[in-house]
Design a protein around this motif. Structure first.
Motif, PDB file in Angstrom:
ATOM      1  N   LEU A 142       0.832  -1.212   0.000  1.00 10.91           N
ATOM      2  CA  LEU A 142       0.000   0.000   0.000  1.00 10.91           C
ATOM      3  C   LEU A 142       0.869   1.266   0.000  1.00 10.91           C
ATOM      4  N   GLU A 143       1.964   1.255  -0.749  1.00  8.02           N
ATOM      5  CA  GLU A 143       2.870   2.403  -0.751  1.00  8.02           C
ATOM      6  C   GLU A 143       2.177   3.682  -1.215  1.00  8.02           C
ATOM      7  N   GLU A 144       1.397   3.574  -2.295  1.00 11.78           N
ATOM      8  CA  GLU A 144       0.716   4.757  -2.839  1.00 11.78           C
ATOM      9  C   GLU A 144      -0.306   5.302  -1.855  1.00 11.78           C
ATOM     10  N   GLN A 145      -1.063   4.389  -1.217  1.00  9.61           N
ATOM     11  CA  GLN A 145      -2.074   4.815  -0.249  1.00  9.61           C
ATOM     12  C   GLN A 145      -1.429   5.474   0.974  1.00  9.61           C
ATOM     13  N   ILE A 146      -0.296   4.937   1.417  1.00  3.35           N
ATOM     14  CA  ILE A 146       0.416   5.517   2.561  1.00  3.35           C
ATOM     15  C   ILE A 146       0.894   6.922   2.224  1.00  3.35           C
ATOM     16  N   MET A 147       1.435   7.092   1.003  1.00  7.91           N
ATOM     17  CA  MET A 147       1.928   8.407   0.591  1.00  7.91           C
ATOM     18  C   MET A 147       0.778   9.430   0.585  1.00  7.91           C
ATOM     19  N   GLU A 148      -0.376   9.058  -0.005  1.00  6.86           N
ATOM     20  CA  GLU A 148      -1.513   9.979  -0.062  1.00  6.86           C
ATOM     21  C   GLU A 148      -2.026  10.316   1.339  1.00  6.86           C
ATOM     22  N   LEU A 149      -2.086   9.299   2.194  1.00  2.00           N
ATOM     23  CA  LEU A 149      -2.584   9.510   3.554  1.00  2.00           C
ATOM     24  C   LEU A 149      -1.674  10.452   4.328  1.00  2.00           C
ATOM     25  N   ARG A 150      -0.385  10.280   4.167  1.00  2.00           N
ATOM     26  CA  ARG A 150       0.566  11.160   4.867  1.00  2.00           C
ATOM     27  C   ARG A 150       0.460  12.599   4.349  1.00  2.00           C
TER      28      ARG A 150
END
Length: 393
Positions: free
Chosen positions: A139-147
């Motif tokens: 979930l790298e992309e989701q983590i980046m957006e969430l941060r």
């Protein structure tokens, strides 16, 4: 002869001195006892006064009139216009503040401390979960957006002011069950220094009219007081489903709660350093008003992991386990197509049970394949049950 007389007189004098000393010590001990008894008497007098004094009436301040009198809503029923005792600081009396009235309800004797509903207070996560972004696979992309949405505005708000835009208020995570939505929220709670407030949306559904809306309002008030803070609303579809014109009284109450949530998300009062994270498995049934920009500015899909994601998830869980022999992660990932992160965790746990039943203290590749087959059977069984339910509903 005179010497004998002097000796007798000296001995009498010493006895008198000893007697005087004894009497002085007795007087001192009696004085101490009297002082202790006086303190005890004063204590019991104060307790008697407390027991005999009339109880005070709680009221909520509605408005402060120009002449200094105060309009309050009494807990005993009617609205009252009352005076304020001279020892009360007038600046503390504001609309919404709780005060204590005398028995006749004619004067404010005390300004009560700000109180928090126990239900609201229990929603604050005091001990943060020990989950880091490094423990979430695929979930790298989701983590980046969430941060970007949650952490960056809290840690570096100046950059948004310099550019001249308002930072996003909230993010909605959606996807199938077990894909890591709640785990992402736990990682945010661990990695950020903000106060984390966790609530399941069904807790907003109360049986009394107006209670759900009150809980939503007080939840956001607590978040603003403790800012910077993050509110995580899990299973938001419990109160965020599309509104209908006809419904039961319970459904209308849930709609009132939803309207209060919408007002808090995009109302007149700014959220400042309060960020909202919501999660749902059913984005298709959510009210469109929740999804418009200005409320949940970022909608992030958390899908089932792909092949690379499944390899990462297996690697994360197997690092914590004791295993023997070679473990082919790519083969395990191929065998688990359609599995969620929660399913893969379940595979690892089931493999551990296979090893324990065989009297071993380490997991092998064969154990993992056996566990995959067992979880596959369970998944198919649950899918069949779901199909039957949909068929007969």
């Amino acid at each position: 002869m005179s010497g004998d007389f002097d000796a007798i007189r000296d001995s009498g004098s010493s006895e008198e001195t000893q007697l005087v000393r004894l009497l002085e010590e007795k007087i001192k001990s009696l004085q101490i006892e009297i002082e202790n008894l006086r303190k005890e008497l004063n204590y019991y007098k104060a307790e008697m006064e407390k027991m005999l004094s009339p109880p005070l009436i709680e009221a909520v301040v509605l408005d402060v009139l120009p002449d200094g009198r105060v309009l309050v809503r009494s807990s005993s029923g009617p609205n009252l216009i009352v005076n304020v005792a001279s020892h009360i600081d007038q600046t503390l009396i504001k609309p919404g503040r709780s005060v204590a009235l005398n028995q006749r309800g004619s004067i404010i004797l005390e300004v009560l401390p700000q109180k928090e509903d126990p239900i609201i207070k229990s929603m604050e996560v005091v001990e943060k979960p020990n989950v880091h972004y490094s423990e979430i696979g695929g979930l790298e992309e989701q983590i980046m957006e969430l941060r970007e949405v949650v952490e960056l505005p809290l840690k570096n708000p100046k950059i948004f002011k310099e550019i001249g835009v308002e930072p996003p208020k909230g993010v909605l995570l959606y996807g199938p069950p077990g894909t890591g939505k709640t785990m992402l929220a736990k990682a945010v709670a661990t990695e950020s220094n903000a106060v984390f407030i966790h609530v399941v949306a069904s807790e907003f559904a109360q049986k009394f009219v107006g209670e759900g809306a009150r809980i939503v309002r007080e939840l956001f008030e607590m978040a603003k007081r403790k800012a910077p803070s993050i509110i995580f609303i899990d299973e938001i579809d419990a109160i965020g489903a599309k509104r209908i014109d006809i419904g039961t009284s319970g459904e209308r109450e849930i709609q009132r709660t939803l309207m209060q949530l919408l007002a808090e998300l995009d109302g007149f009062n700014p959220l400042d350093n309060v960020k909202i994270i919501a999660a749902t498995n059913r984005i298709d049934i959510l009210d469109p008003a929740l999804l418009r920009p200005g409320r949940f500015d970022r909608v992030i899909e958390v899908p089932l992991p792909d092949l690379k994601g499944r390899i990462e998830i297996f690697n994360i869980y197997l690092k914590k386990m004791k295993y023997s022999g070679d473990i082919n992660l790519e083969r395990l990932a191929q065998l688990t197509e359609g599995f969620s992160g929660a399913d893969i965790k379940n595979v690892c746990v089931e493999a551990a049970y296979v090893a324990i039943r065989d009297g071993r203290n380490a997991v092998t590749m064969e154990d993992l394949i056996e566990a995959v087959n067992k979880i596959n059977v369970k998944k198919k069984r649950m899918e069949n049950i779901q199909e039957r339910r949909e068929k007969y509903s």
